[in-house]
Design a protein around this motif. Structure first.
Motif, short mmCIF file in Angstrom:
data_model
loop_
_atom_site.label_atom_id
_atom_site.label_comp_id
_atom_site.label_asym_id
_atom_site.label_seq_id
_atom_site.Cartn_x
_atom_site.Cartn_y
_atom_site.Cartn_z
N GLY A 52 0.79 -1.23 0.00
CA GLY A 52 0.00 0.00 0.00
C GLY A 52 0.81 1.27 0.00
O GLY A 52 0.29 2.35 0.27
N SER A 53 2.12 1.18 -0.32
CA SER A 53 2.96 2.38 -0.26
C SER A 53 2.80 3.27 -1.48
O SER A 53 3.10 4.45 -1.42
CB SER A 53 4.43 1.98 -0.15
N LEU A 54 2.34 2.66 -2.60
CA LEU A 54 2.31 3.41 -3.85
C LEU A 54 0.92 3.95 -4.13
O LEU A 54 -0.08 3.25 -3.95
CB LEU A 54 2.68 2.48 -5.01
N ALA A 55 0.86 5.19 -4.58
CA ALA A 55 -0.41 5.74 -5.05
C ALA A 55 -0.62 5.26 -6.48
O ALA A 55 0.30 5.30 -7.29
CB ALA A 55 -0.37 7.26 -4.99
N ALA A 56 -1.83 4.80 -6.80
CA ALA A 56 -2.11 4.32 -8.15
C ALA A 56 -2.71 5.48 -8.95
O ALA A 56 -3.90 5.69 -8.96
CB ALA A 56 -3.09 3.15 -8.10
N TYR A 57 -1.82 6.21 -9.61
CA TYR A 57 -2.30 7.41 -10.31
C TYR A 57 -2.17 7.28 -11.82
O TYR A 57 -2.57 8.18 -12.56
CB TYR A 57 -1.49 8.63 -9.83
N GLY A 58 -1.59 6.17 -12.29
CA GLY A 58 -1.23 6.03 -13.70
C GLY A 58 -2.33 6.39 -14.67
O GLY A 58 -2.13 7.16 -15.61
N ALA A 59 -3.53 5.84 -14.42
CA ALA A 59 -4.61 6.04 -15.38
C ALA A 59 -5.13 7.47 -15.37
O ALA A 59 -5.72 7.93 -16.34
CB ALA A 59 -5.75 5.07 -15.06
N ASP A 60 -4.91 8.21 -14.25
CA ASP A 60 -5.41 9.58 -14.17
C ASP A 60 -4.56 10.56 -14.96
O ASP A 60 -4.96 11.70 -15.21
CB ASP A 60 -5.43 10.08 -12.71
N LEU A 61 -3.35 10.12 -15.30
CA LEU A 61 -2.40 11.05 -15.90
C LEU A 61 -2.88 11.44 -17.30
O LEU A 61 -3.23 10.57 -18.09
CB LEU A 61 -1.04 10.37 -15.97
N PRO A 62 -2.89 12.74 -17.62
CA PRO A 62 -3.28 13.12 -19.00
C PRO A 62 -2.26 12.52 -19.97
O PRO A 62 -1.06 12.54 -19.71
CB PRO A 62 -3.20 14.65 -18.97
N GLY A 63 -2.76 11.96 -21.05
CA GLY A 63 -1.86 11.39 -22.03
C GLY A 63 -1.27 10.06 -21.62
O GLY A 63 -0.20 9.69 -22.09
N SER A 64 -1.94 9.31 -20.74
CA SER A 64 -1.36 8.04 -20.32
C SER A 64 -1.42 6.99 -21.44
O SER A 64 -0.75 5.98 -21.37
CB SER A 64 -2.06 7.52 -19.06
N ASP A 65 -2.24 7.27 -22.48
CA ASP A 65 -2.29 6.33 -23.62
C ASP A 65 -1.04 6.42 -24.47
O ASP A 65 -0.78 5.54 -25.29
CB ASP A 65 -3.49 6.66 -24.51
#
Lengths: 360, 421
Positions: free
Chosen positions: B122-135
């Motif tokens: 649980g140490s990591l924040a899961a922000y990958g998909a929220d990032l603009p331009g993650s595609d």
């Protein structure tokens, strides 16, 4: 730690107050209190930086803490002896790694402790001779590796023992094709057996095992890489223990030596029957320190081989570190540390019993 | 005797109790100030700009540290936030200390091999998909940081493995452009012709992180769809091929020629070819500036082209008190322009497809590394797999005398256990 606790209790007696009156005399009471006051800072530091971490580590070793937040937080589960069970009887990779680490370290201890003790004793006897010229120089020279950073020595050894390094050049002159020391995972005993034509594992040894690895693996001996580290350890620590032996030797009065000389004892007999028995307390110290130090070997592995080649230089201390800090399995890391602690305590007790029983 | 001593004993006991109480108070003190300090975590969006962002990087050298520091501070100036960048001496250890104290750095490098264990606790924040331009990130890089279907963190940059060839040795052996190996058979032939005297045709480290490329070319991988497939026929075929090169003497492991890695073997003339990632380019430039080399795509195996890719991501701590700012910083650091600036500063390959053309223009000689991005496989990132890979690496050191099927068989056992746990 126990020695620190004992100091205040013995201080009044040391002051010369008769023991029968000591507890009741206000003087003694004041002294006892003063003793506690004076030792309190040290005691607190020991409790805070040794006692407390040990208690925390005990808890971590029986918890499912994964390294985030406090191990004492409410969400951390108690898992009982699961971590120990996984390590000792799980049969998986964790067990194999611990077995391999214990195998490696056992061979390291079995070879380093006697070698460094003998070398240190001989060096001490040599530089204790009154007739030796430049004694000061030799004492400094032999002690020098002990005051040098072990990491620096490891780096030098990595170069000395590289495939085309100085060691291989020298034995190359003798016509021996040296091994690629730090990259050679073969066990020395396996190599010797192979040389005698018996390189294959007998079925009984290969099929049965202990802590995840087969008896054949246990009997492999130290790997060639570990052998280089063993030489390194003997080289660096002999000087330290030479100093201890030297202190012991200087407590032996010259008359004893002379008496033996008059009785016609040869120099070997004087060493074996006069010097060594009189050094028994020092010998005990050296063996104990050697045993404890060698079971805890870490810096040479961390700085030198990182456990390789083929895991033949991983040790319990290094494994404990990687399990915790790299793999985030803190419970197992702490459990390994306590298994190592138990081994050291048991072996020290055994060694004490043996040395005492040996007394004639 | 006992009677005489009892007052003293009682006093001793009292003192011990006093000491224990003091210790207890100290413990409570520690608990209050450090361990249970959850006040900040409850409000992750500090937002005001007063908070200083801590960035911890595992830097490859001064060039990288300087470039990252400058980029982060440039962002900080425009966003009105203080940013301090620290180069870690031991990244994993320093991160562990941060996570345990609940005061980790806000933004940090995370390797794909440890992402699962940090995600698991649980140490990591899961922000990958929220990032603009993650595609825009390459799919195989996104999958490297996806744990249980969640895309955790943004790939920072990456590299693939390619074949690096010593030009002089190549010409000296009478080889021409027509001989560039595109199949395993051709690689074997070329390696044989390049082997002479002290020079071995192909030298590489014995680890899975290099030899795994052959497995990819044979169509195998350690983990397929979450299942252990280490002992697949494809993997066995790949290791058999490597073993055949070793037996022929046209391939050796770096340690066996007394080199630390493939780059060193190539630079010191002990190898004519090696398999390395694009970090080798920087290594060659600094240690062996006179070496003339070219970078080729790895030859195709029975299942076509294959290689491995390696990558780090920008992790954001779940305990960070300024997650929005941290995400904005990462978005800026992974933008196409910024990545091309990093490429120029310290030679890494941008993790976004939109920067590919820019990279090819800057480094035409390294096009082969980038070409690998389309078919590269990543090292499996499941928790516990890195231990299995370590064990596999230990066994691969003995591949020349070992049995590929046996090595992969024990790896399969370990892998099944790791994936179950």
């Amino acid at each position: 730690m126990s020695r620190d606790v004992a100091i205040p209790a013995t201080t009044p007696a040391a002051a010369g107050t008769p023991p029968t009156t000591r507890p009741r005399s206000p003087h003694g009471r004041r002294q006892a209190r003063a003793g506690w006051v004076f030792t309190a800072p040290a005691l607190l530091l020991v409790l805070l930086f040794v006692g407390l971490p040990v208690v925390m580590a005990v808890w971590v070793s029986v918890s499912g803490w994964r390294g985030r937040g406090s191990p004492f937080a409410s969400g951390v589960p108690f898992v009982g002896l699961d971590n120990y069970r996984t390590l000792l009887a799980g049969g998986g990779l964790a067990t194999q790694d611990l077995g391999t680490a214990l195998r490696n370290n056992s061979w390291y201890v079995v070879l380093v402790v006697p070698l460094q003790t003998v070398v240190a004793l001989l060096l001490a006897v040599a530089v204790n001779r009154r007739t030796l010229r430049g004694r000061g120089f030799f004492r400094t020279a032999f002690y020098f590796p002990s005051v040098t950073s072990s990491v620096a020595i490891v780096v030098v050894f990595l170069f000395l023992f590289s495939a085309s390094g100085a060691v291989n050049q020298v034995i190359g002159v003798l016509g021996i094709d040296g091994p690629n020391w730090f990259a050679d995972p073969r066990g020395v005993l396996h190599v010797l057996l192979g040389g005698l034509g018996g390189g294959e594992a007998p079925g009984a040894l290969a099929e049965h095992g202990f802590i995840g690895i087969s008896w054949w693996e246990w009997l492999a001996g130290p790997s060639v890489a570990m052998s280089a580290l063993i030489m390194l350890a003997v080289f660096t620590t002999s000087g330290t223990f030479m100093l201890l032996f030297l202190a012991g030797l200087q407590n032996i009065s010259a008359e004893v030596e002379e008496a033996a000389l008059v009785d016609g004892a040869s120099s070997f007999q004087r060493l074996r029957y006069v010097t060594v028995p009189m050094l028994r307390p020092v010998l005990f110290t050296v063996l104990t320190l050697g045993l404890v130090g060698t079971w805890q070997v870490f810096d040479q592995i961390y700085a030198g081989t990182q456990g390789g080649p083929a895991k033949t230089t991983i040790t319990p201390a290094y494994l404990s570190y990687t399990s915790s800090f790299v793999d985030q399995r803190w419970g197992q890391g702490a459990a390994i540390a306590f298994i190592l602690f138990a081994i050291i305590v048991v072996l020290t007790l055994v060694q004490r019993a043996v040395l005492r029983g040996d007394r004639t | 005797m006992v009677l005489h001593h009892s007052p003293a004993r009682r006093r001793t006991r009292a003192a011990v109790i006093a000491a224990a109480t003091t210790l207890g108070l100290l413990l409570a003190g520690c608990g209050g100030s450090g361990f249970d300090d959850t006040g900040g975590a409850a409000s992750p969006d500090g937002g005001s700009g007063a908070k200083e962002l801590q960035v911890l990087i595992g830097s490859s050298g001064q060039a990288e540290t300087t470039a990252v520091t400058q980029a982060a501070q440039a962002w900080g100036t425009s966003a009105g936030t203080e940013v301090s960048v620290t180069a870690a001496s031991d990244l994993n250890q320093q991160l562990s200390q941060g996570f345990a104290s609940s005061q980790p750095p806000d933004v940090f490098y995370v390797g794909s091999d440890v992402v699962a264990s940090y995600a698991a606790n649980g140490s990591l924040a899961a922000y990958g998909a929220d990032l603009p331009g993650s595609d825009d990130f390459y799919p195989n890089l996104r999958s490297a940081f996806t744990v249980d279907g969640t895309f955790y963190c943004a790939p920072k940059d990456f590299s693939t493995l390619a074949l690096i060839v010593d030009e002089k040795a190549w010409t000296a052996a009478g080889l021409t452009d027509a001989d560039v190996p595109t199949t395993w058979d051709q690689l074997a032939t070329v390696a044989g012709r390049l082997t002479s005297g002290d020079r071995t045709g192909l030298v590489t480290s014995s680890e899975y992180q290099r030899l795994g490329a052959f497995m990819a070319e044979a169509g195998g991988s350690l983990v397929t769809d979450g299942k252990a497939t280490a002992d697949s026929a494809q993997n066995v075929e790949a290791l058999r091929y490597v073993k055949s090169l070793l037996s022929a003497g046209s391939m050796k492991f770096a340690a066996d020629v007394g080199a630390g890695d493939g780059t060193e073997a190539l630079g010191t003339g002990k190898a004519a070819m090696t398999i390395e990632g694009n970090w080798a380019v920087g290594g060659i430039a600094s240690s062996y500036p006179d070496l003339q080399y070219r970078v080729l795509e790895l030859p195709a195996g029975p299942a076509g082209k294959g290689t491995l890719s390696f990558t780090n991501c920008w992790g954001i701590a779940a305990d960070s008190k300024a997650q929005d700012q941290a995400e904005a910083l990462v978005a800026s650091l992974t933008s196409t322009d910024q990545q091309l600036a990093f490429t120029e500063a310290f030679g890494v390959m941008p993790s976004v497809a939109s920067a590919a053309d820019g990279f090819r223009q800057q480094f035409p000689a390294q096009a082969a590394f980038l070409a690998g991005a389309d078919y590269a496989k990543t090292v499996p990132n499941e928790a516990g797999v890195s231990d299995v890979v370590k064990d596999l690496n230990a066994q691969l050191e003995g591949l020349a005398a070992g049995d590929p099927a046996e090595i992969l068989g024990s790896t399969q056992t370990n892998l099944e256990a790791a994936l179950k746990g």
